[in-house]
Write an enzyme that holds these catalytic residues in place. Structure first.
Site, mmCIF file in Angstrom:
data_model
loop_
_atom_site.group_PDB
_atom_site.id
_atom_site.type_symbol
_atom_site.label_atom_id
_atom_site.label_comp_id
_atom_site.label_asym_id
_atom_site.label_seq_id
_atom_site.Cartn_x
_atom_site.Cartn_y
_atom_site.Cartn_z
ATOM 1 N N LYS A 1 0.869 -1.184 0.000
ATOM 2 C CA LYS A 1 0.000 0.000 0.000
ATOM 3 C C LYS A 1 0.897 1.222 0.000
ATOM 4 C CE LYS A 1 -4.480 0.560 0.094
ATOM 5 N NZ LYS A 1 -5.540 -0.413 -0.179
ATOM 6 N N ASP B 1 -7.044 4.160 -4.446
ATOM 7 C CA ASP B 1 -7.667 3.964 -3.137
ATOM 8 C C ASP B 1 -8.328 5.310 -2.833
ATOM 9 O OD1 ASP B 1 -7.618 1.802 -0.820
ATOM 10 O OD2 ASP B 1 -7.375 3.706 0.187
HETATM 11 N N1 GLU Z 1 -7.180 -0.060 -2.912
HETATM 12 C C1 GLU Z 1 -7.927 -1.220 -3.283
HETATM 13 C C2 GLU Z 1 -7.985 -2.181 -2.116
HETATM 14 O O1 GLU Z 1 -8.064 -1.754 -0.983
HETATM 15 C C3 GLU Z 1 -7.484 -1.837 -4.602
HETATM 16 C C4 GLU Z 1 -6.037 -2.192 -4.714
HETATM 17 C C5 GLU Z 1 -5.653 -2.638 -6.115
HETATM 18 O O2 GLU Z 1 -6.484 -2.680 -7.003
HETATM 19 O O3 GLU Z 1 -4.472 -2.938 -6.276
HETATM 20 O O4 GLU Z 1 -8.002 -3.383 -2.263
#
Ligand code: GLU
Length: 452
Positions: free
Chosen positions: A132, A172
């Site tokens: 992340k 996100d």
């Molecule tokens: N931010 C999204 C999550 O919490 C998607 C992450 C992504 O697609 O890599 O899963």
């Protein structure tokens, strides 16, 4: 080796150590506790995991990169933010996870999100590790050009740490189609490569159909599976949704398509209560309001003459189903008690870790159907994984093909939760099932690699 003679002693000792090594990182402690409380009983008699110290290794990110992001605002002021990428675990695939731009982004929040992402990505069945990233940048009130300059400055540092086989970021909170486009454009310029290094891209440059819808649709699909398993359906149910961003919008869209009546949506200023239900036309107003005009949810109340509850969360409205789709820790013990008291049957978490531990305990004691975010919102990253597949094959699947694949992935996640979460009394502990189901694949890959 875990220290302690009983499960409780091992859990207490483990959490003491984790808190000592990671002081003040409350969100990270919370996310780890939620997983450890399922995993420690599971590995209590499994000496291979104990000897290899898997849980301790899994709670130490592979690496954390922090960097200065310097950019110029429209008035010519020089602004400084802090950028991060937490590369948590690449045991089962390249690091994968979103980027968050929000003023409260901190090391603790990104560590919790990267930790969760590792198990979530494993649950999808696709080969993706967990990561992340983000910055304490507040996109609210910034012009498009300011956002562009920020994204370019952010990527100028990040680009050396990512790549289609290394780490594939996505969106996100605060990072949507506009930001991904700026980030991708800058990566392409710096690396001189056109590759699938980000997901959530525009359709013209390697994006996937269904990616925008995937998280919300997935959260509803898995609710459908959970209800079906308990001889219920979404049809005719009164539904409370929080949030009004990408996840909330497509949660509402799928819920109403399946015959549910959605009566609330919210943003950081409050929530709207529409007792007649939000229909597709009203939802289109929200999409336009949030995606194009970037306005406040209170405008919905004026437009459709419904009540706006300033600075409040929607959990006091009686409902059958709840979909928290705003952000972490939006349901505390009191909110959870109100939902249970009002007869809520089931909760599917569209946001990441929206329920505080005390709220989870209440849901579980009252035996309502509660599916945690790492399972419930995995549809988003799952379709990101399918975007990576399409990029590698240099072709694009149709909407129907992708929707079917998403549907199947959510069903498989549901079944995995049942497999590992079925209790002796016949009920399903979806939290335990999701944690163990996500853990095993990652842990076994780590065992296979030996000590690294
Ligand atoms: N931010 C999204 C999550 O919490 C998607 C992450 C992504 O697609 O890599 O899963």
């Amino acid at each position: 080796m875990m220290i302690g003679n009983t499960v409780q002693e091992q859990l207490d000792n483990f959490m003491d150590g984790l808190k000592r090594r990671n002081p003040h990182e409350h969100e990270f402690h919370q996310a780890v506790y939620e997983v450890a409380a399922s995993i420690i009983p599971f590995i209590f008699h499994k000496s291979v995991y104990q000897q290899a110290n898997i849980l301790e290794r899994l709670t130490e990110p592979d690496r954390i990169i922090t960097f200065r992001v310097c950019w110029e605002d429209d008035e010519g002021n020089i602004r400084v933010n802090r950028g991060y990428r937490v590369q948590h675990c690449n045991a089962i695939g390249p690091y994968k996870g979103g980027i968050r731009f929000h003023y409260d982004v901190s090391r603790s929040i990104l560590k919790f999100l990267a930790f969760e992402q590792t198990f979530k990505n494993s649950l999808t069945g696709l080969p993706m590790g967990g990561a992340k990233g983000g910055a304490d940048f507040n996109p609210k009130g910034k012009s498009d050009r300011e956002v562009m300059r920020f994204c370019q400055a952010f990527m100028t540092e990040l680009y050396r740490h990512i790549g289609p086989f290394t780490d594939v970021p996505a969106g996100d909170i605060g990072v949507g189609a506009r930001e991904i486009s700026y980030l991708f454009g800058q990566y392409k310029r710096l690396a001189n490569e056109f590759t699938g290094v980000l997901t959530g891209k525009g359709l013209a440059f390697g994006g996937s159909l269904i990616r925008s819808e995937a998280t919300g649709y997935g959260a509803v699909y898995i609710m459908q599976d959970m209800l079906k398993y308990h001889q219920q359906t979404i049809e005719g149910k009164t539904i409370v949704v929080s949030g009004s961003g990408n996840v909330a919008q497509y949660t509402v869209e799928k819920a109403i398509e399946l015959g549910g009546k959605v009566v609330t949506m919210s943003d950081s200023s409050g929530f709207i209560y529409d007792p007649d239900g939000i229909d597709q036309q009203k939802l289109d107003f929200i999409k336009q309001l949030k995606q194009v005009r970037r306005g406040r949810i209170s405008e919905y109340a004026s437009e459709f003459k419904v009540k706006f509850y300033e600075k409040q969360k929607p959990w006091s409205i009686a409902c059958d189903l709840a979909f928290p789709c705003a952000t972490q820790n939006e349901i505390n013990a009191e909110d959870a008690a109100t939902l249970v008291k009002n007869g809520c049957l089931a909760v599917s978490e569209g946001a990441n870790m929206p329920t505080e531990q005390a709220g989870i305990n209440l849901f579980q004691q009252s035996k309502i159907l509660y599916i945690p975010s790492k399972a419930a919102n995995a549809g988003g990253v799952a379709v990101s994984g399918l975007e990576m597949t399409q990029n590698s094959m240099r072709l694009s699947w149709s909407r129907e093909e992708l929707d079917q694949r998403l549907r199947k992935i959510m069903q498989d996640i549901h079944d995995k939760c049942v497999e590992y979460g079925k209790q002796e009394d016949g009920t399903v502990n979806y939290l335990k099932g999701a944690n163990i189901g996500g853990f095993i694949k990652v842990a076994d890959a780590m065992l296979a690699y030996g000590v690294i």
